[in-house]
Structure formats: structure tokens, C-alpha cells
Design a protein around this motif. Structure first.
Motif, PDB file in Angstrom:
ATOM      1  N   VAL A   6       0.877  -1.172   0.000  1.00 42.20           N
ATOM      2  CA  VAL A   6       0.000   0.000   0.000  1.00 42.20           C
ATOM      3  C   VAL A   6       0.914   1.222   0.000  1.00 42.20           C
ATOM      4  O   VAL A   6       1.687   1.425   0.940  1.00 42.20           O
ATOM      5  N   ASP A   7       0.862   2.012  -1.069  1.00 41.07           N
ATOM      6  CA  ASP A   7       1.745   3.168  -1.198  1.00 41.07           C
ATOM      7  C   ASP A   7       0.914   4.342  -1.721  1.00 41.07           C
ATOM      8  O   ASP A   7       0.357   4.283  -2.817  1.00 41.07           O
ATOM      9  N   MET A   8       0.814   5.412  -0.910  1.00 37.83           N
ATOM     10  CA  MET A   8       0.023   6.577  -1.281  1.00 37.83           C
ATOM     11  C   MET A   8       0.738   7.852  -0.866  1.00 37.83           C
ATOM     12  O   MET A   8       1.704   7.815  -0.097  1.00 37.83           O
ATOM     13  N   HIS A   9       0.189   8.966  -1.345  1.00 44.20           N
ATOM     14  CA  HIS A   9       0.773  10.280  -1.078  1.00 44.20           C
ATOM     15  C   HIS A   9       2.249  10.316  -1.502  1.00 44.20           C
ATOM     16  O   HIS A   9       3.116  10.769  -0.770  1.00 44.20           O
ATOM     17  N   LEU A  35      -2.566   0.082  -4.567  1.00 45.10           N
ATOM     18  CA  LEU A  35      -2.867  -1.040  -3.674  1.00 45.10           C
ATOM     19  C   LEU A  35      -2.559  -2.296  -4.471  1.00 45.10           C
ATOM     20  O   LEU A  35      -3.236  -2.572  -5.466  1.00 45.10           O
ATOM     21  N   LEU A  36      -1.567  -3.078  -4.075  1.00 47.48           N
ATOM     22  CA  LEU A  36      -1.049  -4.158  -4.931  1.00 47.48           C
ATOM     23  C   LEU A  36      -0.916  -5.452  -4.152  1.00 47.48           C
ATOM     24  O   LEU A  36      -0.422  -5.473  -3.024  1.00 47.48           O
ATOM     25  N   PHE A  37      -1.380  -6.561  -4.789  1.00 48.30           N
ATOM     26  CA  PHE A  37      -1.163  -7.913  -4.288  1.00 48.30           C
ATOM     27  C   PHE A  37      -0.279  -8.645  -5.297  1.00 48.30           C
ATOM     28  O   PHE A  37      -0.625  -8.733  -6.478  1.00 48.30           O
ATOM     29  N   ASN A  38       0.868  -9.165  -4.851  1.00 53.80           N
ATOM     30  CA  ASN A  38       1.684 -10.057  -5.679  1.00 53.80           C
ATOM     31  C   ASN A  38       1.297 -11.502  -5.369  1.00 53.80           C
ATOM     32  O   ASN A  38       1.334 -11.917  -4.213  1.00 53.80           O
ATOM     33  N   LEU A  39       0.919 -12.257  -6.389  1.00 57.11           N
ATOM     34  CA  LEU A  39       0.478 -13.638  -6.217  1.00 57.11           C
ATOM     35  C   LEU A  39       1.622 -14.596  -6.515  1.00 57.11           C
ATOM     36  O   LEU A  39       2.434 -14.358  -7.415  1.00 57.11           O
ATOM     37  N   LEU A  85       2.766   1.009   3.453  1.00 59.46           N
ATOM     38  CA  LEU A  85       2.696  -0.215   4.257  1.00 59.46           C
ATOM     39  C   LEU A  85       2.918  -1.398   3.324  1.00 59.46           C
ATOM     40  O   LEU A  85       2.498  -1.367   2.162  1.00 59.46           O
ATOM     41  N   TYR A  86       3.558  -2.425   3.823  1.00 57.31           N
ATOM     42  CA  TYR A  86       3.689  -3.623   3.001  1.00 57.31           C
ATOM     43  C   TYR A  86       3.847  -4.859   3.870  1.00 57.31           C
ATOM     44  O   TYR A  86       4.246  -4.786   5.023  1.00 57.31           O
TER      45      TYR A  86
END
Length: 608
Positions: free
Chosen positions: A139-142, A211-215, A148-149
Motif C-alpha cells: 500500500v503506497d500513497m501520497h 494497492l497491490l497484491f503479488n500472487l 505499508l507492506y
């Protein structure tokens, strides 16, 4: 699943499968027998009938072969669709969470620090729940101010390349995108991943980010590799940005860029088509579409490989026709008995299988196929019995462990001695000491009960042993002293209830009470490499090396019923392994005449 339900499920599955298979074989055999009986009358038409049967069989075999591959593609697609939808649903839910929306619509300076904690907890739950699929979360914003990761590896960047992503990914109204197999460009894992993410940022929001999910690549490999489609066939996941192949094949069976482009451009959700590749191989592709991301699950295989049994059937059919034409009258009755009777017997015996009757011995009198089915049935019954025995053993061990816990929690001997000591103090007029002992006893049992919780904080466990030591110290006077040295930063971590009290009880009764003079018990707690270590050390008589070796062997021997070690130690060791895994538990070190150290290793955990 209970033993009875599991047992009935296995029996029903096995019986239905074999009864259907045997019935089909029986009908086929019966048809062959009837034809043989009528051969003297219709000898002229046997060849014609055989050729018709051959063509029908070839047609049916082709349909069945394609249908089997189509079923494989559909089942793989359905499973992937369900699992990927679950993951995608988590991403959508997280992106629509009020905390996330507030973060998107506010300035970074307005972010409440509690939002970090709450959002991090949400990510932790998602990562733990879907750990078999999700490798990492970001989660990367601003512009990187809020980040957060969840990953076992560090990030590859100081600031997320938002501009690059927005230029590369466009067209989704909601901002959700899928990225097929690619090197992990977010974390330093040096592995291949599949990604699903949402890009954040427009004229209405104050935050740019992702907002990213690595599978996990292994998840897709495990799903796709379960299906075997010939020696050179394979499953592949096809999207507009690439492919994910289930296995490596030689160049002559791979899809060329032109063929791949054609497959990517197909608008139909499912279908089948054939083509000849640059190596002159006739290839077939059967595909279906995953609804959640519109990727295609495609089975790619050489056409002649999936239909190789057709020529074999043709050869066998011709031979059978010639044989039946010449010797049908002689073997008609023999075939009827030789084929029909064993199948009927095997069908009857299979129907006798039920949850109360597993001791069946299948007879084998007939063709080789009957022997194969008989062997398969015997093997399945053996596996069922083994599995049921294993389930019963595990349930027995669980019940024994529960009994051990109850025994450790309610110790009548300890309660009797404590109450008797309280009575003695009261009789001597030492009411203040008696009151203190009663308070310690009530606190001891209050924490022991813990409202039925099995997992409590280390702080509660320390309070529990302090009450226990107060009681024991008041009972035994100057026989021993104790010192507790626990790192305060560890007190909020979780531990299995009643872990330390049995160890301290051993240190008192088998350690310091057995030596002359005053003994000392040290309780230490510290952290090493993310592992919480708790030590109970006494300067008692210690244990000689031979007995210590036996104690450690029995402690780590699952299912051992030896009485060399107490029920308390075994209960503590097994419960720790049950809750935290095989890497954790007890270890005992001792030197005769010097003392004993018992160490507990548990992971740093703040969850229940």
C-alpha cells in the motif's frame, strides 16, 4: 470432518466410481458375447457390423478425448476463477474500506497514526488468510509518504514509480488491473509473480498511489501442473500482456508470437480450434475464459497425440473381427462365462462395501482388467483403513492432551496443601499472611481459568507464576528464593496458558528441595532472532547425563507413554507444538550437582 463422515465419503466415492466403471465394462462385454452367440447366423454381416462399430468407437473416442481435455480446462478455469475472485474481492474490499477512502481523500498531514495500525492489521489478516496465494502486499500513497507492506523481502524502491504505472495501465474505470507472470519489480524477492492492483489518483482524490497484491508463481504452477495432457501438451494462462505456461516444452510445440496473438484476440469466451505450426505439427487449442480478469485458460497439445488410441483401436478391431469370424462359435459360451461372471461377482462384492464392512477380499477370476480393478479396490480399502486408523490415533492423542491440560489446571494435591497451609496460618493467628496466601491462590486459579482461553499474554503468565511462587514460598519458608527477569518489551506477546508453572513446579520439587541449604530459581525472558526464549533455572541437584538423554528422547518422541517425564512437561511441549509449530517447544539442559535449565521457545505473536 468427523471419522464417520470422512469414512462414508470415501466409501461412497470409491463404490460409485467402481460400480459405474464395472457396469460399463459389463455392458460392453455382454454386447460382445451376444454378438458372438449370433455369429453362426449373421456371419456375413459381422464384418460390416464391426466396421460400423469401429467408426462409431473412433468418433466416440475423439469426442471423449476432446471432452476430457475440455473438462480439464473448465475445472482448472473454475478453480482459478474461485481463488482469484477471492483475492480480488479482498483487494476491492480493502480499497473501499472507510479508512482507505479517508486516506485517499485527505492530505498526508491529516492522517491519524492509528490508521497505520488498523490498516496494517487488515493487511496482516489478508496476508495470513490467503498466504498460499498472496506472496506480498503493498500500500503506497501520497507519493510514498504513506507506505505499508507485507513481504519477506525489502522494497526495491524509495518512491513507487507511479507515473510509469499510470502510463502503462489505462482504460479501467475502477482502476483495477492484472499483470501476468513477470519479475517482481516491487520487492527484492528475485522471483516471478502475478500481480493484481488498483491505481489510485484522479482529479477528485488527494492521494496518488497503488494497492497491490503479488500472487505466488508456485500457486499457479501447482494448479496448472495437476493436469497432464499427453507428453507434449500443456496448460497455459493467456492474457493481453503475456502467458503463464504450466511446463517447459520444446520449440516445436510452443505457441509462436503469431499464434499467441491470434489466441489473445479471440472474442469468444470458450472454444476449440486446430492449426498447423511452423514445424508442420497439427496442434489443437481448447480454451475457456476466467471471468474475474478475462484471462484464457488454454490447453495446447498435438492433435495426433490426444487421438493416438484411434489407430490402436482400428488395428484391434480388425483383428477381433477376423478372429470372431473364424472361431466365434467355439468360444461364444466360454466368453459369456469368462467375462460376465467375474464382472457380476466384482459388482456384487463392491456393493457390499459400507461403513461397517471394510474387511472384504475381492476374488479374481477373469480377464486382466478384472485383476486391475480388484487390485485397485484392495489398495483403496487398505488406504481407507490406514487413514481411519490415523484419524483415530490423532483424536486419541488430542483427547489425551486435553486430559493432560485439565489435569494440570486442576491439581487437587496442590489445592489441598495450600488450603492446609492457610488453615495453619489462621490457627497461629497469622491472619495477614493467610489473607495474602488466599489472594495469591484466587489469582492463581483466576488466571488458570482465563475464561476458557488457551492463549494468554506473557504478562498474564508471569502474574500466574508469581502467585504460584508466593504460595510456595510461604509454604516452604526459607527453603528457596526466586528472581524473575523478563524483558518488559515481551510482555504483550502471546503464550500458551500454563507453560511456566509446570516447569517451576519441577524446579522446586525435583531441584531445590532435594539439595541442602537454600535454593534459588531464576525465571528469565529475552528475544533472539524473532524468537521469545523463556528459561527456568535452578541450582538444585541436577540430572545425570544418561537420565537427561532419556528425558529429552521421550520429550521429543511423539505418542510416548513413558513415565520418566511428568505429564506436565509433556503437556507443555505438545501444546506449544500444536499452537506454534514443530520448530518450537521445550529443551532441557542439566549438570548433576550444579542445576537444571529448562528453556521454552515460542514465536513473537500478538494474535490469539
Amino acid at each position: 470432518m468427523e471419522v464417520g463422515d470422512y469414512k462414508r465419503f470415501l466409501l461412497l466415492s470409491m463404490r460409485n466410481k467402481f460400480v459405474v466403471f464395472i457396469k460399463k465394462y459389463f455392458l460392453y462385454s455382454l454386447r460382445s458375447t451376444i454378438i458372438s452367440l449370433f455369429l453362426p447366423v449373421i456371419i456375413f454381416f459381422i464384418a460390416f457390423t464391426g466396421w460400423i462399430s469401429y467408426h462409431l468407437a473412433v468418433t466416440q473416442l475423439e469426442e471423449n478425448a476432446y471432452k476430457n481435455v475440455d473438462d480439464t480446462v473448465f475445472q482448472t478455469k473454475s478453480y482459478l476463477e474461485n481463488r482469484l475472485y477471492d483475492v480480488f474481492e479482498q483487494l476491492v474490499a480493502f480499497s473501499n474500506d472507510p479508512k482507505t477512502l479517508d486516506l485517499i481523500d485527505s492530505e498526508f498531514s491529516e492522517v491519524d497514526p492509528n490508521d497505520y495500525v488498523q490498516m496494517n492489521n487488515s493487511l496482516k489478516v489478508i496476508h495470513l488468510t490467503y498466504n498460499t496465494i498472496i506472496e506480498s502486499i503493498l500500500v503506497d500513497m501520497h507519493n510514498g509518504e504513506f507506505s505499508l507492506y507485507r513481504s519477506d523481502f525489502r522494497k526495491n524502491f524509495n518512491q513507487f514509480p507511479y507515473k510509469k504505472y499510470t502510463e502503462e495501465y489505462r482504460g479501467s474505470k475502477q482502476g483495477f488491473y492484472w499483470h501476468n507472470e513477470h519479475p517482481d519489480d516491487i520487492f527484492a524477492s528475485k522471483s516471478e509473480v502475478v500481480s493484481v492492483f488498483k491505481l489510485i489518483g484522479n482529479e477528485h482524490t488527494k492521494a496518488n498511489g497503488i494497492l497491490l497484491f503479488n500472487l505466488r508463481k508456485s500457486f499457479f504452477e501447482n494448479v496448472l501442473n495437476k493436469s497432464l495432457i499427453g507428453d507434449h501438451g500443456y496448460l497455459t494462462l493467456v492474457s493481453r500482456d503475456g502467458t503463464f505456461n504450466s511446463k517447459t516444452v520444446s520449440d516445436e510445440y510452443r505457441l509462436s508470437p503469431k499464434e499467441l496473438s491470434f489466441l489473445q484476440s479471440l472474442q469468444d469466451e470458450k472454444g476449440r480450434y486446430e492449426f498447423k505450426n511452423a514445424f508442420g505439427k497439427n496442434m489443437t487449442i481448447i480454451y475457456d475464459t476466467i471471468g474475474v480478469n478475462k484471462w484464457k485458460v488454454a490447453a495446447v497439445f498435438p492433435t495426433d497425440e490426444i487421438l493416438k488410441k484411434v489407430n490402436y483401436i482400428k488395428f484391434v478391431t480388425v483383428i477381433i473381427i477376423l478372429i470372431l469370424t473364424t472361431i466365434a462359435i467355439l468360444i461364444a459360451n466360454f466368453l459369456a462365462k469368462y467375462i460376465t461372471n467375474p464382472v457380476s461377482t466384482l459388482v456384487y462384492q463392491t456393493k457390499q462395501i459400507n461403513e461397517n464392512n471394510l474387511n472384504i477380499s475381492f476374488s479374481h477370476k477373469g480377464p486382466r482388467e478384472i485383476g486391475i480393478m480388484k487390485t485397485a479396490l484392495d489398495d483403496l480399502l487398505v488406504k481407507i483403513k490406514t487413514l481411519l486408523a490415523q484419524i483415530r490415533l490423532e483424536q486419541d492423542e488430542k483427547r489425551q492432551l486435553e486430559f493432560s491440560i485439565m489435569h494440570a489446571q486442576i491439581n487437587p494435591h496442590f489445592l489441598y496443601n495450600t488450603l492446609y497451609s492457610i488453615k495453619g496460618l489462621s490457627d497461629m493467628g497469622m491472619n495477614k499472611e493467610a489473607s495474602s496466601m488466599i489472594t495469591a491462590l484466587s489469582n492463581f486459579f483466576r488466571i488458570s481459568i482465563s475464561r476458557g482461553k488457551e492463549i494468554i499474554s506473557l504478562e498474564e503468565e508471569i502474574a500466574h507464576i508469581q502467585n504460584y511462587l508466593i504460595i510456595q514460598e510461604m509454604r516452604y519458608g526459607d527453603d528457596f528464593s526466586y528472581e524473575i527477569m523478563i524483558n518488559p518489551s515481551l510482555l504483550n506477546f502471546k503464550i500458551v496458558k500454563l507453560t511456566l508453572q509446570p516447569l517451576i513446579e519441577n524446579a522446586i520439587y525435583h531441584g531445590v528441595k532435594q539439595k541442602r541449604g537454600k535454593g534459588t530459581i531464576f525465571i528469565k525472558g529475552y528475544e533472539i532472532n524473532g524468537i521469545v526464549c523463556l528459561e527456568v533455572i535452578d541450582n538444585g541437584l541436577g540430572i545425570d547425563s544418561d537420565k537427561l538423554r532419556i528425558i529429552n528422547e521421550e520429550l521429543h518422541s511423539k505418542g510416548s507413554n513413558s513415565s520418566t517425564i511428568g505429564i506436565g512437561l509433556r503437556s507443555v511441549h505438545e501444546r506449544i507444538k500444536l499452537h506454534f509449530g514443530e520448530d518450537y517447544g521445550l529443551s532441557i539442559e542439566s549438570v548433576a550437582g550444579v542445576g537444571t535449565k529448562t528453556m521454552v521457545k515460542i514465536p513473537k505473536s500478538r494474535g490469539d
